[in-house]
Design an enzyme around this catalytic site. Structure first.
Site, PDB file in Angstrom:
ATOM      1  N   ARG A 113       0.873  -0.986  -0.002  1.00  0.00           N
ATOM      2  CA  ARG A 113      -0.156  -0.035  -0.005  1.00  0.00           C
ATOM      3  C   ARG A 113       0.879   1.176   0.068  1.00  0.00           C
ATOM      4  O   ARG A 113       0.630   2.375  -0.561  1.00  0.00           O
ATOM      5  CB  ARG A 113      -0.954   0.048   1.087  1.00  0.00           C
ATOM      6  N   SER A 168      -4.601   5.336   5.142  1.00  0.00           N
ATOM      7  CA  SER A 168      -4.211   4.003   5.358  1.00  0.00           C
ATOM      8  C   SER A 168      -4.078   3.529   3.772  1.00  0.00           C
ATOM      9  O   SER A 168      -3.175   2.644   3.803  1.00  0.00           O
ATOM     10  CB  SER A 168      -5.535   3.286   5.782  1.00  0.00           C
ATOM     11  N   GLU A 227     -18.512   4.069  -0.074  1.00  0.00           N
ATOM     12  CA  GLU A 227     -17.984   3.334  -1.368  1.00  0.00           C
ATOM     13  C   GLU A 227     -18.674   3.266  -2.400  1.00  0.00           C
ATOM     14  O   GLU A 227     -18.281   3.340  -3.484  1.00  0.00           O
ATOM     15  CB  GLU A 227     -17.468   2.051  -0.609  1.00  0.00           C
ATOM     16  N   PHE A 265     -14.357  -3.373   1.511  1.00  0.00           N
ATOM     17  CA  PHE A 265     -15.110  -2.556   1.309  1.00  0.00           C
ATOM     18  C   PHE A 265     -15.357  -2.285  -0.328  1.00  0.00           C
ATOM     19  O   PHE A 265     -16.330  -2.232  -1.036  1.00  0.00           O
ATOM     20  CB  PHE A 265     -14.998  -1.191   1.771  1.00  0.00           C
ATOM     21  N   HIS A 318      -5.383  -3.243   2.360  1.00  0.00           N
ATOM     22  CA  HIS A 318      -5.609  -4.301   3.375  1.00  0.00           C
ATOM     23  C   HIS A 318      -6.278  -5.491   3.013  1.00  0.00           C
ATOM     24  O   HIS A 318      -7.187  -5.721   3.485  1.00  0.00           O
ATOM     25  CB  HIS A 318      -6.580  -3.394   4.362  1.00  0.00           C
ATOM     26  N   ASP A 369      -7.463  -5.592  13.749  1.00  0.00           N
ATOM     27  CA  ASP A 369      -9.213  -5.363  13.202  1.00  0.00           C
ATOM     28  C   ASP A 369      -9.915  -6.272  13.205  1.00  0.00           C
ATOM     29  O   ASP A 369     -11.237  -6.160  13.139  1.00  0.00           O
ATOM     30  CB  ASP A 369      -8.938  -4.332  11.937  1.00  0.00           C
ATOM     31  N   ARG A 394      -1.446  -4.389   3.783  1.00  0.00           N
ATOM     32  CA  ARG A 394      -1.269  -3.500   4.989  1.00  0.00           C
ATOM     33  C   ARG A 394       0.224  -3.658   5.533  1.00  0.00           C
ATOM     34  O   ARG A 394       0.691  -2.815   5.888  1.00  0.00           O
ATOM     35  CB  ARG A 394      -2.313  -3.910   6.235  1.00  0.00           C
TER      36      ARG A 394
END
Lengths: 322, 289
Positions: free
Chosen positions: A12, A39, A60, A85, A111, A119, A169
């Site tokens: 990322r 992020s 989204e 998402f 992610h 998470d 991530r």
């Protein structure tokens, strides 16, 4: 090769830097994010090109639709959020207004997988590749390291049509150098071998290399390693060559064994050159909270899991050839 | 009820011959909708008929388009968010010259460019693929943002259904339009009051549609959606409105123009028989005379 602690960079982070470089040379590139710019690392693009960055808020579905409209007007939008998402919550938008019209939208999905870590399952996509792969005409790329990510971002911008790029991530070792020639739809041979082929993508590529070294040193098994960053369109010829030349295949991915890289490889071999295939991946389960290391171990995605799978595949090959 | 909430008298009015022309275009849209859906044996006549004047006024008076050059970058754009009204969109596109009028009778048939719901890949003049409700306004926002980035005079129009407002994405998009101050965007709500399962108020009460949009920060107009003068005036007022998008809540009658279809829920998604269609066409033509 793992003797010195290798330099680790999250894909990322490479994505964020690549977007800035791409933005410098291509004025049509625009970036959208859904309240996760820090992020997904699109914040660097936002700071550099504020007029070409669209913060869409926690919406989204709206982001994907807006990206479609921008693409219909000649822009090259990179729409970014977490994989869970992008592929899950906004699936219908990606299907209806990006996939169906074949619009030139690039989805930067960070992610991906369980290495999201603490998470937990709500934020860990284990089925995004399956979802995106099923959309007609969608290109799906899972880069293995920072260099491949940068090259994939540039290749995606050159490619006409929708592209899904899955990013991670956590930091991963750098495998490729600048001489690497990334091509959409082309698997990269990382290590030659004759007894079995390990076909991997994303986080598990460096594990596949480690597994191949161990197989050679500890088991006398010569393993070929293919990095199949493009899950779709898959490199059929590389898979068939692996099946023909090594007679056994292991797939390794940070994703459900249902619908991802393992499925893609099985589809190719089943139709064109059946050989034993063992799939390393998540076994029809959701993730959970934990450190990435704990989770990789719990879900059987470590180098030793690839080694065991390779030995099973080789054994099955011998059983069937005897 | 049916007045602008700002003084309309200052915006240019249509000349009498333009009013006649637009009514004639709307009449032809209705005839095409009836014949094409009858020929197809399926489709959505009710909400196509309710939007005839809105589409006719946009395509034959308001929008800057060039059917000979559908990709003209500075063109205005239209998104049919309520994609099931495709027969009406195809009718104005054919009338405008994007493709031959005879092709309208291939609606929904295998191999046709006129898919059951609009597909930008198949049909010249269709700007966005729609059909899955609730998504058009987001795409229209994207087009409006691109036009602004490129400094183009493009205005973007989008037509939503009233039942469609039950989709949450509409309100995500409504926030984006306002947040981005998209004054180059005009939305219409075809407020015909009916959806497949019944009156919109029974399915999921949608009282005070105008107030809802106003609360989201839009410039809101409420008009008679069958009055071409009011539609034109609303578009002109939207153009003159700076710093915010405009939504036109257009009060319409589902099935408008065909007495046996008007305000009858069943005609949302049912095609007339050929005989019914010809009877309806006769009524429409009589009315025009």
């Amino acid at each position: 090769m793992m003797a010195d602690a290798p330099k680790k960079i999250a894909t990322r982070a490479a994505y964020g830097k690549a977007l800035v470089r791409l933005g410098e040379i291509n004025p049509d590139v625009v970036v959208l994010d859904a309240d996760l710019a820090k992020s997904t690392k699109t914040d660097e693009f936002a700071a550099r090109f504020p007029d070409r960055f669209f913060e869409m808020g926690i919406a989204e579905a709206d982001m994907m639709g807006t990206a479609a409209g921008l693409a219909a007007s000649g822009k090259i939008p990179f729409a970014s959020t977490f994989a869970v998402f992008a592929a899950g919550r906004a699936f219908d938008q990606v299907r209806q207004v990006i996939g169906y019209p074949g619009l030139n939208v690039k989805i930067g999905a960070s992610h991906g997988g369980i290495t999201v870590g603490e998470d937990g399952a709500s934020h860990q996509s284990v089925e995004d590749i399956a979802l995106m792969r099923a959309i007609p005409g969608m290109t799906v790329i899972v880069p293995a390291d920072a260099m491949e990510t940068e090259k994939a971002v540039f290749a995606a911008a050159q490619h006409k049509g929708p592209v899904y790029i899955r990013l991670g991530r956590s930091g991963v070792p750098v495998i490729f150098d600048d001489n690497y020639n990334f091509e959409i739809g082309r698997a990269a041979l990382l290590r030659e071998g004759g007894d079995v082929t390990i076909i991997a993508c994303g986080v598990l590529v460096s594990f596949a290399l480690e597994a191949a070294s161990r197989l050679s040193e500890e088991n006398g098994v010569s393993a070929r390693v293919l990095n199949m960053a493009t899950i779709k369109p898959a490199d059929d010829e590389a898979v068939i060559a692996a099946a023909r030349e090594t007679g056994a295949i292991v797939t390794a991915e940070e994703h459900s064994v249902i619908g991802g890289l393992g499925s893609a490889v099985c589809e190719i071999t089943a139709e064109r050159f059946p050989v034993p295939v063992e799939r390393v991946g998540i076994r029809d389960a959701f993730g959970q909270s934990g450190t990435p290391e704990e989770l990789l171990r719990a879900y059987g995605l470590l180098p030793e899991d690839i080694v065991k799978a390779a030995l099973r595949a080789v054994e099955r090959k011998r059983g069937t050839t005897r | 009820m049916l007045g602008c909430d700002v003084h309309c008298c200052q915006v240019p009015a249509l000349a009498e011959d333009e009013v006649r022309m637009l009514k004639e275009r709307a009449r032809r849209v209705r005839v095409h909708v009836l014949r094409a859906t009858a020929e197809a044996g399926s489709g959505h006549p009710g909400g196509s008929l309710s939007s005839a004047e809105i589409l006719a006024t946009l395509y034959f008076k308001v929008m800057r388009i060039n059917p000979k050059d559908p990709g003209w970058p500075d063109r205005d754009r239209f998104v049919l968010s309520k994609g099931h009204a495709a027969p009406a969109l195809y009718a104005v596109l054919a009338e405008a010259g994007f493709f031959p009028v005879e092709e309208l009778l291939t609606l929904r048939k295998f191999g046709s460019r006129l898919q059951g719901h609009p597909s930008m890949k198949h049909t010249p003049g269709v700007e966005m693929s729609t059909g899955s409700l609730g998504q058009g306004l987001s795409t229209a926002n994207g087009m409006a943002l691109a036009a602004r980035l490129d400094g183009r005079p493009t205005r973007v129009y989008v037509l939503l259904g009233d039942g469609e407002l039950e989709e949450g994405q509409v309100w995500e998009a409504a926030m984006t339009s306002v947040h981005r101050k998209l004054d180059n965007l005009t939305a219409f709500v075809d407020y015909n009051g009916l959806q497949i399962d019944g009156p919109v108020t029974d399915v999921k009460s949608l009282d005070n549609i105008a107030a809802r949009w106003r609360a989201f920060g839009w410039h809101v107009l409420e008009i008679d959606g069958h009055d071409v003068r009011a539609i034109f005036a609303a578009c002109e007022e939207a153009k003159a409105t700076k710093g915010k998008p405009t939504v036109v809540v257009a009060h319409t009658v589902k099935g408008r123009g065909v007495p046996f279809m008007e305000n009858v829920v069943d005609w949302h998604g049912k095609a007339p028989s050929r005989d019914q269609a010809e009877e309806a066409v006769r009524r429409i033509e009589q009315e025009a005379e």
